[in-house]
Write an enzyme that holds these catalytic residues in place. Sequence first.
Site, PDB file in Angstrom:
ATOM      1  N   ASP A 149      62.318  17.643  55.942  1.00 11.28           N
ATOM      2  CA  ASP A 149      63.391  17.808  54.960  1.00 11.28           C
ATOM      3  C   ASP A 149      62.783  17.764  53.570  1.00 11.28           C
ATOM      4  O   ASP A 149      61.828  17.015  53.324  1.00 11.28           O
ATOM      5  CB  ASP A 149      64.437  16.700  55.099  1.00 11.28           C
ATOM      6  CG  ASP A 149      65.185  16.783  56.424  1.00 11.28           C
ATOM      7  OD1 ASP A 149      65.460  17.905  56.875  1.00 11.28           O
ATOM      8  OD2 ASP A 149      65.494  15.726  56.999  1.00 11.28           O
ATOM      9  N   ASP A 183      69.247  23.398  57.764  1.00 12.41           N
ATOM     10  CA  ASP A 183      70.501  22.657  57.571  1.00 12.41           C
ATOM     11  C   ASP A 183      71.460  23.452  56.682  1.00 12.41           C
ATOM     12  O   ASP A 183      72.670  23.492  56.924  1.00 12.41           O
ATOM     13  CB  ASP A 183      70.228  21.295  56.932  1.00 12.41           C
ATOM     14  CG  ASP A 183      69.365  20.403  57.794  1.00 12.41           C
ATOM     15  OD1 ASP A 183      69.437  20.511  59.032  1.00 12.41           O
ATOM     16  OD2 ASP A 183      68.608  19.593  57.217  1.00 12.41           O
TER      17      ASP A 183
END
Length: 208
Positions: A149, A183
Amino acid sequence: MKLSRAILIILLVLVIDQASKIYIKLNYTLTSSNEAPIVDWGKFQLLFYENAGAAWGMEIPGDYGKIILVVFRIFAIGGIGYWLYQSVKKGGHRILIICISLIFAGALGNIIDSVFYGVIFSGSYHGAVATAFPEGGGYAPLGYGHVVDMLYFPLFEGYWPEWMPVVGGDKFKFFNAIFNIADSAITVGVILLVLFSKKAFPDNRKTA
């Protein structure tokens, strides 16, 4: 909308997602709480975090929790892929095909991390940049990789009103999640499905 165009959307998202993750993985160390972001433009920050579990860092406890999560994701993406194929076959609306393609690509992008990154890369530690295909092997067995991330948008922060139970007076920050391109694709796909649900899921029933 043809299946080839849906596949093109999926490939485009996957290339951008994996390229950004691999670049971060091979060039930076994990961002600790007392370190400056890789890029800091105020409301946009580029960080490097790794997520061992599902969304928002949630994990299934136990030795087999990670494998259960990976298997669940694989079954889920199989279902999404079947939904996409059937939607194209039945001539579904363009917005439906695009949304399913985005969701499929995002889910697949994170599965790639979970399944393969532990084998492909050495560990990312504070002060040690990862390498690809290290001689001593990767940082985890197949299926135990971490999702990379890096995107962070702290749009604003403030304090909860004192009258609110539990969190009253506590400081909060919005948006506080750290996420990636995969995402984002899933989120955009879901939001578009909600906003354009009447076009994506038309009511074909004949009125009397």
